[in-house]
Design a protein around this motif. Structure first.
Motif, PDB file in Angstrom:
ATOM      1  N   LYS B 407      16.457  -0.781 -14.255  1.00 11.19           N
ATOM      2  CA  LYS B 407      15.431  -1.595 -13.616  1.00 11.19           C
ATOM      3  C   LYS B 407      15.928  -2.918 -13.053  1.00 11.19           C
ATOM      4  CE  LYS B 407      11.620   0.291 -16.157  1.00 11.19           C
ATOM      5  NZ  LYS B 407      10.205   0.134 -16.322  1.00 11.19           N
ATOM      6  N   LYS B 454      12.610  -4.271 -11.287  1.00 12.11           N
ATOM      7  CA  LYS B 454      11.585  -3.312 -10.899  1.00 12.11           C
ATOM      8  C   LYS B 454      10.760  -3.027 -12.151  1.00 12.11           C
ATOM      9  CE  LYS B 454      11.533   0.420  -7.538  1.00 12.11           C
ATOM     10  NZ  LYS B 454      12.288   1.305  -6.695  1.00 12.11           N
ATOM     11  N   LYS B 456       7.602  -1.864 -12.746  1.00 14.83           N
ATOM     12  CA  LYS B 456       7.071  -0.503 -12.772  1.00 14.83           C
ATOM     13  C   LYS B 456       6.932  -0.098 -11.317  1.00 14.83           C
ATOM     14  CE  LYS B 456       2.366  -2.244 -13.350  1.00 14.83           C
ATOM     15  NZ  LYS B 456       1.093  -2.139 -14.019  1.00 14.83           N
ATOM     16  N   PRO B 457       6.673   1.190 -11.040  1.00 16.62           N
ATOM     17  CA  PRO B 457       6.598   1.580  -9.631  1.00 16.62           C
ATOM     18  C   PRO B 457       5.640   0.672  -8.869  1.00 16.62           C
ATOM     19  CG  PRO B 457       6.511   3.505 -11.005  1.00 16.62           C
ATOM     20  CD  PRO B 457       6.574   2.328 -11.939  1.00 16.62           C
ATOM     21  N   ARG B 458       6.105   0.164  -7.745  1.00 22.34           N
ATOM     22  CA  ARG B 458       5.318  -0.712  -6.872  1.00 22.34           C
ATOM     23  C   ARG B 458       5.268  -2.167  -7.307  1.00 22.34           C
ATOM     24  NH1 ARG B 458       1.160   1.908  -3.102  1.00 22.34           N
ATOM     25  NH2 ARG B 458       2.062   3.970  -2.975  1.00 22.34           N
ATOM     26  N   SER B 460       7.383  -5.389  -8.575  1.00 22.94           N
ATOM     27  CA  SER B 460       8.720  -5.913  -8.871  1.00 22.94           C
ATOM     28  C   SER B 460       8.733  -7.421  -8.780  1.00 22.94           C
ATOM     29  CB  SER B 460       9.748  -5.299  -7.927  1.00 22.94           C
ATOM     30  OG  SER B 460       9.370  -5.536  -6.607  1.00 22.94           O
TER      31      SER B 460
ATOM     32  N   GLN C  72      18.686   6.402  -3.166  1.00 24.34           N
ATOM     33  CA  GLN C  72      17.977   7.670  -3.305  1.00 24.34           C
ATOM     34  C   GLN C  72      18.212   8.605  -2.133  1.00 24.34           C
ATOM     35  OE1 GLN C  72      13.925   7.053  -4.649  1.00 24.34           O
ATOM     36  NE2 GLN C  72      14.277   4.863  -4.458  1.00 24.34           N
ATOM     37  N   GLY C 150      10.007  -1.529  -3.435  1.00 28.22           N
ATOM     38  CA  GLY C 150       8.976  -0.520  -3.649  1.00 28.22           C
ATOM     39  C   GLY C 150       8.459   0.051  -2.343  1.00 28.22           C
ATOM     40  N   ASP C 153       9.504   3.592  -1.669  1.00 26.18           N
ATOM     41  CA  ASP C 153       8.765   4.693  -2.307  1.00 26.18           C
ATOM     42  C   ASP C 153       7.604   5.115  -1.433  1.00 26.18           C
ATOM     43  OD1 ASP C 153       9.219   2.970  -5.437  1.00 26.18           O
ATOM     44  OD2 ASP C 153      10.441   4.555  -4.515  1.00 26.18           O
ATOM     45  N   HIS C 154       6.925   4.111  -0.867  1.00 27.23           N
ATOM     46  CA  HIS C 154       5.812   4.413   0.026  1.00 27.23           C
ATOM     47  C   HIS C 154       6.311   5.171   1.254  1.00 27.23           C
ATOM     48  CE1 HIS C 154       1.973   3.969   1.935  1.00 27.23           C
ATOM     49  NE2 HIS C 154       2.523   3.390   2.974  1.00 27.23           N
TER      50      HIS C 154
END
Lengths: 278, 560, 170
Positions: B407, B454, B456-458, B460, C72, C150, C153-154
């Motif tokens: 992370k 990071k 958690k997802p989304r 940061s 990724q 992030g 990811d979107h």
């Protein structure tokens, strides 16, 4: 295709060839040490140019502009190019190293009216006002003066000192404005400004050091007629004026001069200027 | 104003049609940005109120519209300054359409009429571009032709005048360029290539000067070559400028020379770059008289790294227009994952060194008509002057980037600067230097740690901790930035810069700043509030000074 | 605030919702790292989605975005066959500087140089990073300005939508 390349290279060399080469020794126009116009008879009337340079004691680029103005004056002659140094703006303020700043309410008002933001800049007969080109930097002065000075004179200003009261330091001057046949212009205003030469006071120099014995010349010290002058009626062809001013306390009367000019209050263009030593 | 609305409406109706019928009516895009700043009077950072605008609220914005249909393209830009933000050139006042063009391409011929941007080679003799952050826009207004004589041989010809605020300059500029690309010519897409080019530019400006015999035509020409193999890339360009007495070089009649060379090697994990520059009297404008970024015809690459972290950026380098020389060397290496220095995820190390020196100029002097000793109206100094004693800058920095765990990502950098403040900020260079031992040189050591977490997802959190140590100039600084982002729409940031080492105790203050932003697709909205320290904003070696300010600022951009 | 200016603002904000730009990459030339000229409108990925991202070596958010995608990229390529094209708008620092930068970052993208920022202007890009998503037919279906951690990811969610044949409505 080969022809196309050659043609293109030839045209490219045209671009390169189109540069002017000035031979060494020919860089400076040779005047033989004489100013441009050597006739100094009062009766020959000329379109006199007024160069107002905005400056400041803390402005390190101003001594160079000042030198430029003096150089131009030596070429055109003092009777054809009149200089006025208006101290205004943030760099014309006092501090511990600059005890005197020479800013005046009129100078500051001119600075903000014409929305100046820095020094050194100058006006040459206040031309180009509407198009925002009135503010000229020192390298544009030469070409503007060269263009202005060849114009036909449109009026004659005569000026003389009437009296001076030593006790209250009041100076009275009077004079007249006589228009020439080719005079055009409406809403004319006349301005009388007081300038002083030979003031020794600290000035910041180009390398940011301070010269304590810098000689300030043609320093704008005040106005007889307010910032924008007084209306004068020239329809009948001639008109007279009589004004007075109180000299600043530290002014030396012998070093002063009076500059009078008329201008068109719609375009701000100065139509004629005259100066006398008092 | 009504004209603009009418134009906009006609564009909309054309685009509306474009959605409906089968026939291709072309496409319209636009983009739009506005920056507004509301200033608060802050007596601590600005005691005399010099940088505080009378208007209190300053706003600037623009709209770009482009229409394309097949080989035809047209566009315009509407700009609005009511008035321009503090620090940007004051000449941008009012509103208007300073940029408009029509362009047509067919069978190897590309014609543009109106405004255009163009560059020859590395830009040493000709580069017109826009950099809004600097208030720089020297677009040409005229005609440009690009013609592919044969595949691999491209010719450009242009003529016009340059933009200055809402007008065009007096000087007429014309130029031509020829570039030969070996692979294109042979129709062979290999990784080995040779590109050779030659270009010329000249400008015409009348002269009524009563003192000097000024050349009305000034020309510059250059030769360049770029040799590329799989791993190597070598580029060199030499340029020459004829006599160009102007306000920046104090009207000397010396020609100018410029050399820019760059070589790189990259293979596997290693990348090496070496660069060299020699600029002598190579400032070229389309008018003899100009300030700062006005009417520049050419571009002198700075060969110095541009720092983007706020504290090191305070000592960014700006190219000295009248001449300088220097070198740059950079090594980048990626340590693979699993190795000792690479750690679990791999580590990137980057070392960079660059410097800049003044040229050793022995000035010729003459006595002018009022008895002053000046350098104007002479040859200036000798041709091909060597490296001088005065150093303008030196920059050594190291950057290490790595991933600490699943992370956490970190970037750690160290900077060491030697910064000649007298030359770079005060303009005391060349003949203006009265005492070379009395120049204001600043020695700086700075460190930055940037951690990206990071959570958690989304969600940061990005943290920057910066420390800049120096005994000169404004003393030492510390800065902390926390930026929380919720992808893809929101971000919130809090920053504080503390000038704890300032020699003036009254100026040992905090500069707090909060920001928030909202993005949706291509529309972005950002709001800042706080106190900004005085600094420089630099792009490509050209800097503008940003005065200290306090207040709200808002920015909106949109694309359509 | 100046009212005509404000009115234009309102007009333009409404414009953004009216005009739907269903368009393709324009016909502008780019250079690859060996100096070969490439036509931008001929960039394609064999019917699969393509990402075009404008960046520069000095643009930190751009580098962060491309690094995040790089972490990724292998997985993305395996699952969706997407191709990422990174277009550098670095000023006259030509290919000789960009290539070592890419080597040191370890990127495996197709990298091109937009030397005079022509493609950037033609595609209406204002600030970088600016990323476009192109579907299998070569049409620009989505674009985004700026980068926050992030965002990649979107972006990948949208790429997956395209591979499933769904339309993108934002």
């Amino acid at each position: 295709m080969m022809k196309k390349i050659i043609f293109y290279l030839l045209s490219l060399s045209l671009v390169l060839g189109s540069c002017d080469k000035i031979e060494p020794g020919n860089y400076v126009i040779d005047r033989g040490g004489n100013p441009i116009d050597t006739t100094t008879q009062d009766t020959v009337l000329k379109h006199v140019v007024l160069l107002e340079e905005f400056t400041g004691v803390k402005c390190n680029n101003c001594p160079a502009a000042n030198a430029r103005a003096k150089e131009l004056q030596s070429i055109y002659g003092k009777e054809n190019l009149i200089l006025l140094g208006i101290h205004a703006g943030n760099l014309a303020t006092t501090d511990d190293k600059h005890p005197k700043a020479f800013n005046t309410p009129e100078g500051t008002e001119l600075f903000s009216f014409f929305t100046l933001f820095g020094v050194p800049v100058g006006f040459v007969n206040r031309v180009d006002y509407p198009s925002n080109g009135i503010v000229k930097n020192e390298n544009a002065w030469a070409s503007t003066i060269a263009a202005e000075i060849t114009r036909e004179p449109v009026a004659r200003i005569t000026l003389s000192e009437d009296s001076y009261n030593n006790a209250n330091m009041t100076l009275n001057v009077s004079g007249s404005v006589a228009t020439q046949p080719n005079f055009t212009g409406s809403d004319i205003k006349i301005c009388l400004y007081l300038a002083e030469n030979g003031i020794i006071s600290p000035q910041t120099m180009p390398d940011k050091t301070i010269d304590p014995n810098y000689e300030h010349n043609h320093v704008f010290r005040g106005s007889f007629t307010g910032t924008y002058g007084k209306s004068i009626d020239l329809i009948s062809g001639t008109n007279t004026f009589s004004e007075s001013v109180v000299l600043p306390a530290d002014a030396v009367k012998e070093n002063c001069e009076v500059i009078a000019f008329i201008y068109d209050s719609s375009t701000y263009e100065i139509l004629q200027t005259a100066a006398i030593k008092i | 104003m009504k004209k603009i609305l009418f134009l906009a409406f006609s564009f909309i109706s054309i685009s509306a049609f474009a959605q409906e019928g089968e026939q291709d009516y072309g496409q319209i895009h636009g983009n739009f940005q506005t920056n507004a700043q509301y200033y608060l009077r802050d007596t601590i950072i600005d005691p005399l109120g010099e940088a505080f605008p009378d208007e209190r609220l300053l706003a600037a914005g623009f709209l770009n519209l482009t229409y394309t249909k097949g080989n035809f393209m047209a566009g315009l830009r509407y700009e609005n300054y009511q008035n321009n933000l503090i620090g940007l050139p004051e000449g941008f006042k009012g509103e208007g359409i300073p940029y408009r063009f029509i362009r047509y391409k067919k069978e190897g011929l590309d014609v543009t009429v109106g405004n255009y941007y163009e560059q020859f080679g590395s830009g040493l003799i000709f580069r017109t571009y826009e950099e809004r952050g600097l208030g720089l826009d020297n677009a040409m207004d005229g005609v440009r032709l690009i013609y592919e004589i044969t595949p691999g041989l491209k010719a450009k010809a242009l003529v016009g005048r340059q933009r200055i605020y809402f007008e065009t300059g007096d000087g007429i500029v014309r130029g031509g360029d020829l570039e030969f690309n070996l692979n294109e010519f042979r129709g062979d897409y290999s990784t080995t290539n040779l590109i050779i080019g030659a270009g010329g530019v000249s400008r015409f400006e009348q002269s009524q000067d009563p003192i000097y015999n000024l050349p009305e035509n000034v020309a510059a020409a250059s030769l360049r070559a770029n040799f590329i193999t799989g791993d190597f890339n070598l580029f060199a360009e030499y340029a020459y400028k004829s006599q160009d007495p102007n306000s920046s070089n104090r009207f000397i009649f010396k020609p100018g020379h410029a050399i820019y060379a760059n070589g790189s090697y990259s293979h596997g994990n290693l990348g090496i770059i070496l660069g060299y520059k020699y600029y002598d009297n190579f400032l070229f404008r389309s008018q003899r008289v100009g300030n700062f970024t006005e009417l520049l015809i050419n571009y002198q690459p700075p060969l110095a790294e541009l720092h983007t972290y706020a504290l090191p950026a305070l000592y960014s380098y700006n190219v000295q227009a009248n001449g300088e020389t220097g070198v740059q060397a950079e090594i980048a290496y990626k340590f693979d994952r699993g190795t000792a220095l690479g750690g679990k995820y791999g580590t990137l190390v980057n070392l960079n060194f660059s410097n800049s020196y003044a040229l050793d100029k022995n000035f010729t002097e003459r006595v002018n008509s009022i008895g002053d000793t000046v350098i104007s109206g002479t040859d200036g100094y000798e041709d091909w002057a060597g490296v001088g004693d005065i150093q303008y800058s030196q920059d050594f920095n190291v950057e290490v980037k790595t991933k600490l765990n699943k992370k956490l990502k970190g970037t750690f950098s160290y900077y060491n600067f030697i910064y000649n403040r007298s030359a770079l900020l005060d303009g005391v260079i060349d003949d203006l230097v009265s005492d070379p031992n009395n120049l204001d040189i600043v020695y700086v050591n700075a460190m930055v740690a940037e951690i990206l977490w990071k959570i958690k997802p989304r969600h940061s959190l990005r943290t920057e901790a910066q420390l800049m140590l120096t005994d000169q100039d404004r003393g030492s600084w510390a800065l902390l930035l926390l930026e929380y982002s919720i992808a893809p729409k929101w971000f919130f940031a809090v920053q504080d810069a503390f000038n704890y080492g300032n020699p003036d105790e009254d100026l040992r203050v905090h500069y707090p700043l909060v920001s928030m932003g909202y993005t949706r697709g291509t529309t972005k909205f950002q709001l800042n509030y706080g106190r900004q320290q005085e600094g420089v904003f630099c792009v490509g070696g050209i800097c503008r000074v940003v005065p200290a300010s306090n207040g709200f600022s808002m920015m909106i951009t949109a694309n359509f | 605030m100046n009212t005509p200016f404000f009115k234009t603002l309102v007009l333009l904000l409404s414009l953004t919702s009216v005009a739907i730009a269903q368009d393709k990459i324009p016909n502008i030339q780019l250079k690859d790292l060996s100096g070969n000229m490439i036509d931008a409108n001929l960039l394609e990925n064999d019917g699969k989605p393509m990402v075009i991202s404008f960046w520069a070596t000095w643009c930190k958010p751009c580098v962060r975005e491309l690094n995040a995608i790089n972490d990724q990229y292998i997985d993305w390529q395996d699952e969706s066959g997407v191709k990422v094209v990174a277009i550098s708008v670095d000023d006259s620092r030509n290919s000789s500087r960009v290539k070592p930068f890419i080597t040191s970052q370890g990127w495996e993208y197709e990298v091109y140089l937009d030397e005079n920022q022509e493609l950037k202007r033609a595609l209406n890009v204002n600030n970088i990073p600016h990323t476009f998503l192109i579907d299998g037919n070569g049409e620009i279906v989505w674009q985004h300005n700026g980068y926050m951690t992030g965002d990649e990811d979107h972006l990948y969610e949208l790429i997956q939508k395209l591979t499933r044949g769904e339309a993108i409505s934002e």
